[in-house]
Design a protein around this motif. Structure first.
Motif, PDB file in Angstrom:
ATOM      1  N   ASP A  48       0.865  -1.183   0.000  1.00 44.13           N
ATOM      2  CA  ASP A  48       0.000   0.000   0.000  1.00 44.13           C
ATOM      3  C   ASP A  48       0.901   1.233   0.000  1.00 44.13           C
ATOM      4  OD1 ASP A  48      -1.722   2.087   0.465  1.00 44.13           O
ATOM      5  OD2 ASP A  48      -2.762   1.164   2.150  1.00 44.13           O
ATOM      6  N   LYS A  49       0.993   1.897  -1.122  1.00 44.87           N
ATOM      7  CA  LYS A  49       1.934   3.012  -1.276  1.00 44.87           C
ATOM      8  C   LYS A  49       1.573   4.214  -0.399  1.00 44.87           C
ATOM      9  CE  LYS A  49       4.390   0.645  -3.978  1.00 44.87           C
ATOM     10  NZ  LYS A  49       5.607   0.023  -3.384  1.00 44.87           N
ATOM     11  N   SER A  50       0.329   4.294   0.065  1.00 43.30           N
ATOM     12  CA  SER A  50      -0.040   5.371   0.965  1.00 43.30           C
ATOM     13  C   SER A  50       0.532   5.145   2.364  1.00 43.30           C
ATOM     14  CB  SER A  50      -1.565   5.506   1.048  1.00 43.30           C
ATOM     15  OG  SER A  50      -2.145   4.374   1.671  1.00 43.30           O
ATOM     16  N   ASN A  55       8.207   6.991   8.384  1.00 42.40           N
ATOM     17  CA  ASN A  55       7.163   7.395   9.324  1.00 42.40           C
ATOM     18  C   ASN A  55       7.790   7.947  10.609  1.00 42.40           C
ATOM     19  OD1 ASN A  55       4.304   7.544   9.920  1.00 42.40           O
ATOM     20  ND2 ASN A  55       4.623   5.914  11.410  1.00 42.40           N
ATOM     21  N   SER A  56       8.949   8.571  10.482  1.00 42.00           N
ATOM     22  CA  SER A  56       9.691   9.060  11.647  1.00 42.00           C
ATOM     23  C   SER A  56       9.079  10.338  12.203  1.00 42.00           C
ATOM     24  CB  SER A  56      11.151   9.323  11.271  1.00 42.00           C
ATOM     25  OG  SER A  56      11.757   8.150  10.763  1.00 42.00           O
ATOM     26  N   PHE A  57       9.279  10.557  13.499  1.00 34.08           N
ATOM     27  CA  PHE A  57       8.718  11.746  14.140  1.00 34.08           C
ATOM     28  C   PHE A  57       9.462  12.024  15.438  1.00 34.08           C
ATOM     29  CE2 PHE A  57       6.337   8.134  15.781  1.00 34.08           C
ATOM     30  CZ  PHE A  57       6.366   8.353  17.152  1.00 34.08           C
ATOM     31  N   VAL A  58       9.184  13.194  15.990  1.00 33.40           N
ATOM     32  CA  VAL A  58       9.682  13.553  17.316  1.00 33.40           C
ATOM     33  C   VAL A  58       8.524  14.136  18.110  1.00 33.40           C
ATOM     34  CG1 VAL A  58      10.430  15.832  16.504  1.00 33.40           C
ATOM     35  CG2 VAL A  58      11.369  14.912  18.626  1.00 33.40           C
ATOM     36  N   ARG A  59       8.444  13.778  19.385  1.00 34.19           N
ATOM     37  CA  ARG A  59       7.446  14.328  20.290  1.00 34.19           C
ATOM     38  C   ARG A  59       8.152  14.949  21.496  1.00 34.19           C
ATOM     39  NH1 ARG A  59       3.582   8.980  20.429  1.00 34.19           N
ATOM     40  NH2 ARG A  59       2.820   9.140  18.275  1.00 34.19           N
ATOM     41  N   THR A 252     -20.370   0.798  18.845  1.00 32.28           N
ATOM     42  CA  THR A 252     -20.592   2.214  18.585  1.00 32.28           C
ATOM     43  C   THR A 252     -21.769   2.371  17.630  1.00 32.28           C
ATOM     44  OG1 THR A 252     -19.160   2.433  16.623  1.00 32.28           O
ATOM     45  CG2 THR A 252     -18.103   2.609  18.788  1.00 32.28           C
ATOM     46  N   TYR A 253     -22.433   3.526  17.716  1.00 32.58           N
ATOM     47  CA  TYR A 253     -23.590   3.811  16.881  1.00 32.58           C
ATOM     48  C   TYR A 253     -23.447   5.204  16.271  1.00 32.58           C
ATOM     49  CZ  TYR A 253     -25.537  -0.136  19.450  1.00 32.58           C
ATOM     50  OH  TYR A 253     -25.735  -1.382  20.005  1.00 32.58           O
ATOM     51  N   ASN A 254     -23.522   5.273  14.936  1.00 27.88           N
ATOM     52  CA  ASN A 254     -23.475   6.553  14.209  1.00 27.88           C
ATOM     53  C   ASN A 254     -22.223   7.346  14.555  1.00 27.88           C
ATOM     54  OD1 ASN A 254     -26.119   5.853  13.404  1.00 27.88           O
ATOM     55  ND2 ASN A 254     -26.968   6.927  15.185  1.00 27.88           N
ATOM     56  N   MET A 255     -21.119   6.675  14.707  1.00 32.19           N
ATOM     57  CA  MET A 255     -19.917   7.325  15.233  1.00 32.19           C
ATOM     58  C   MET A 255     -18.683   7.130  14.364  1.00 32.19           C
ATOM     59  SD  MET A 255     -18.201   6.829  19.023  1.00 32.19           S
ATOM     60  CE  MET A 255     -19.557   7.660  19.846  1.00 32.19           C
ATOM     61  N   ASN A 256     -18.375   5.893  13.993  1.00 30.55           N
ATOM     62  CA  ASN A 256     -17.070   5.604  13.400  1.00 30.55           C
ATOM     63  C   ASN A 256     -17.014   5.867  11.906  1.00 30.55           C
ATOM     64  OD1 ASN A 256     -16.855   3.449  15.947  1.00 30.55           O
ATOM     65  ND2 ASN A 256     -14.955   4.460  15.343  1.00 30.55           N
ATOM     66  N   LEU A 257     -15.937   6.541  11.509  1.00 29.94           N
ATOM     67  CA  LEU A 257     -15.672   6.799  10.101  1.00 29.94           C
ATOM     68  C   LEU A 257     -15.011   5.580   9.467  1.00 29.94           C
ATOM     69  CD1 LEU A 257     -14.086  10.353  10.485  1.00 29.94           C
ATOM     70  CD2 LEU A 257     -16.477   9.818  10.008  1.00 29.94           C
ATOM     71  N   TYR A 258     -15.302   5.363   8.197  1.00 24.63           N
ATOM     72  CA  TYR A 258     -14.588   4.317   7.459  1.00 24.63           C
ATOM     73  C   TYR A 258     -14.466   4.739   6.010  1.00 24.63           C
ATOM     74  CZ  TYR A 258     -18.895   2.521   5.276  1.00 24.63           C
ATOM     75  OH  TYR A 258     -20.040   2.377   4.516  1.00 24.63           O
ATOM     76  N   GLY A 259     -13.389   4.311   5.387  1.00 21.30           N
ATOM     77  CA  GLY A 259     -13.225   4.560   3.970  1.00 21.30           C
ATOM     78  C   GLY A 259     -12.704   5.946   3.645  1.00 21.30           C
ATOM     79  N   GLY A 260     -12.282   6.104   2.407  1.00 26.32           N
ATOM     80  CA  GLY A 260     -11.663   7.345   1.977  1.00 26.32           C
ATOM     81  C   GLY A 260     -12.597   8.533   1.951  1.00 26.32           C
ATOM     82  N   ALA A 347     -14.700   1.494  -0.796  1.00 20.04           N
ATOM     83  CA  ALA A 347     -14.588   2.248   0.453  1.00 20.04           C
ATOM     84  C   ALA A 347     -13.157   2.713   0.722  1.00 20.04           C
ATOM     85  CB  ALA A 347     -15.068   1.395   1.624  1.00 20.04           C
ATOM     86  N   GLU A 348     -12.214   2.314  -0.132  1.00 13.80           N
ATOM     87  CA  GLU A 348     -10.804   2.681   0.014  1.00 13.80           C
ATOM     88  C   GLU A 348     -10.243   2.217   1.361  1.00 13.80           C
ATOM     89  OE1 GLU A 348      -9.905   6.738  -1.047  1.00 13.80           O
ATOM     90  OE2 GLU A 348     -11.578   6.816  -2.446  1.00 13.80           O
ATOM     91  N   ILE A 349     -10.569   0.973   1.715  1.00 11.86           N
ATOM     92  CA  ILE A 349     -10.044   0.333   2.919  1.00 11.86           C
ATOM     93  C   ILE A 349      -8.874  -0.550   2.512  1.00 11.86           C
ATOM     94  CG2 ILE A 349     -10.535  -1.229   4.829  1.00 11.86           C
ATOM     95  CD1 ILE A 349     -13.446  -0.355   4.680  1.00 11.86           C
ATOM     96  N   SER A 350      -7.707  -0.315   3.061  1.00 12.47           N
ATOM     97  CA  SER A 350      -6.520  -1.057   2.678  1.00 12.47           C
ATOM     98  C   SER A 350      -6.627  -2.513   3.107  1.00 12.47           C
ATOM     99  CB  SER A 350      -5.268  -0.428   3.305  1.00 12.47           C
ATOM    100  OG  SER A 350      -4.111  -1.189   2.983  1.00 12.47           O
TER     101      SER A 350
END
Length: 363
Positions: A48-50, A55-59, A252-260, A347-350
């Protein structure tokens, strides 16, 4: 016993709050200021090229505390993250505020704070969000009501039930709206509230439950799913003798996002299972299963109607190797069990596997 045993219990707290192993900047006359940080060199490997690539970071974080009197303590916490994978010419380099809240603790009466913090559902959801890299994402989503990190949160917490029952903690949370009528212009949520309770039974065993209910914004209600977003999460964990086991079930109900296209599932059923063991050598293998089933989706692809589909389904195999309390090497393999179907494509789900390789320095 070596400090690795202690570290396995502290590591999730390090990643979440950054307050453990912090460097003390100031401590005088009842005022303290600590600096914490995490630098992670991380690379994803995936078809999956996306996802594939750096994925490096600093906090870094600041934790402040002041003793007002013998009963009242003021506190505040701030944590930011800077993405290291963006070029220097990129104006949008992925910098963000993860936490920013301040509050008061009053003896056995409990604490109250306000700002950007963890949502109340994460009091249980955090028990399984301990994998080397992935996990904690069956229903926990950033800035989606009170499932994970979110803004405009007012939280009251009480430990040991007013110091009357050891191990019994509870919390109540209110979230103000973040929608087009608010200055944030974010369409994230309407007004909502939630509560949680956890009970340490002793011998390493704990039980927990959390509930939230929120108004949906006017824009969110355009999908016809309903006026409110509700969730219930239950969990248990065992954390003793170098062994960590945790299980979670949530709806969950009417809450979670899915897909692009950021579709919203009318209902989700979610399971997370985690097992880890800390060897005295510093090695900590990890095994987990993460699953989310969407119900009443109302998703159409061509002439086919999809109502009940898996939105997440993967086995996670990984390991941390703690050289000491400051430096850790980790590998995490997300084995994606989703089918490459017309539904997941639309749905653009990997459906691809991901391997994460990282070295982490923290203080």
């Amino acid at each position: 016993m070596k400090n690795y045993t202690l570290l396995v219990g502290l590591l999730p707290a390090i990643m979440v709050t950054g307050a453990v192993n912090a460097a003390e900047l100031y401590n005088k006359n009842g005022n303290k200021l600590d600096l914490s940080g995490q630098i992670e060199g991380n690379h994803y490997i995936s078809d999956d090229k996306s996802e594939d690539g750096d994925n490096s970071f600093v906090r870094f974080g600041l934790m402040g505390e002041t003793q007002v009197n013998d009963q009242i303590t003021g506190y505040g916490f701030y944590q930011a993250e800077l993405t290291a994978s963006a070029s220097e010419d990129d104006g949008d380099n992925g910098s963000k505020t993860r936490y920013a809240y301040a509050g008061l603790k009053v003896g056995d009466a409990g604490s109250f704070d306000y700002g950007r913090n963890n949502g109340i559902l994460y009091d249980v959801g955090g028990w399984t969000d301990v994998l080397p890299e992935f996990g904690g994402d069956s229903y926990q989503q950033t800035d989606v009501f009170m499932t994970q990190r979110a803004g405009n949160l007012a939280t009251y917490r009480n430990k040991n039930f007013f110091n009357l029952i050891d191990g019994l903690d509870f919390a109540v949370q209110y979230q103000g709206r973040n929608d087009a009528n608010d200055r944030n212009k974010s369409e994230r949520n309407g007004n909502g509230w939630g509560m949680s309770t956890t009970y340490d039974l002793g011998m390493g065993l704990s039980l927990g439950a959390a509930y939230s209910s929120s108004e949906r914004t006017n824009k969110q209600k355009e999908d016809g799913n309903g006026d409110r977003a509700n969730a219930l999460s239950t969990g248990l964990k065992y954390d003793e003798n170098n062994l960590y086991l945790a299980a979670l079930y949530a709806q969950t109900y009417n809450m979670n996002l899915y897909g692009g296209d950021d579709r919203v599932a009318n209902k989700t059923q979610n399971v997370e299972l985690v097992a880890q063991y800390q060897f005295e050598s510093g090695l900590q293998p990890s095994l987990a299963w993460i699953y989310s089933k969407g119900k009443n989706l109302g998703h159409e692809v061509g002439s086919k109607y999809y109502s009940s589909e898996a939105l997440a389904n993967y086995i996670d195999v990984g390991a941390n190797y703690h050289f000491n309390k400051n430096i850790t090497a980790k590998v995490d393999y997300k084995i994606n069990m989703l089918d490459n179907s017309a539904f997941t494509k639309d749905a653009e789900i990997s459906t691809d596997d991901i391997v994460s390789l990282a070295i982490v320095y923290q203080f």
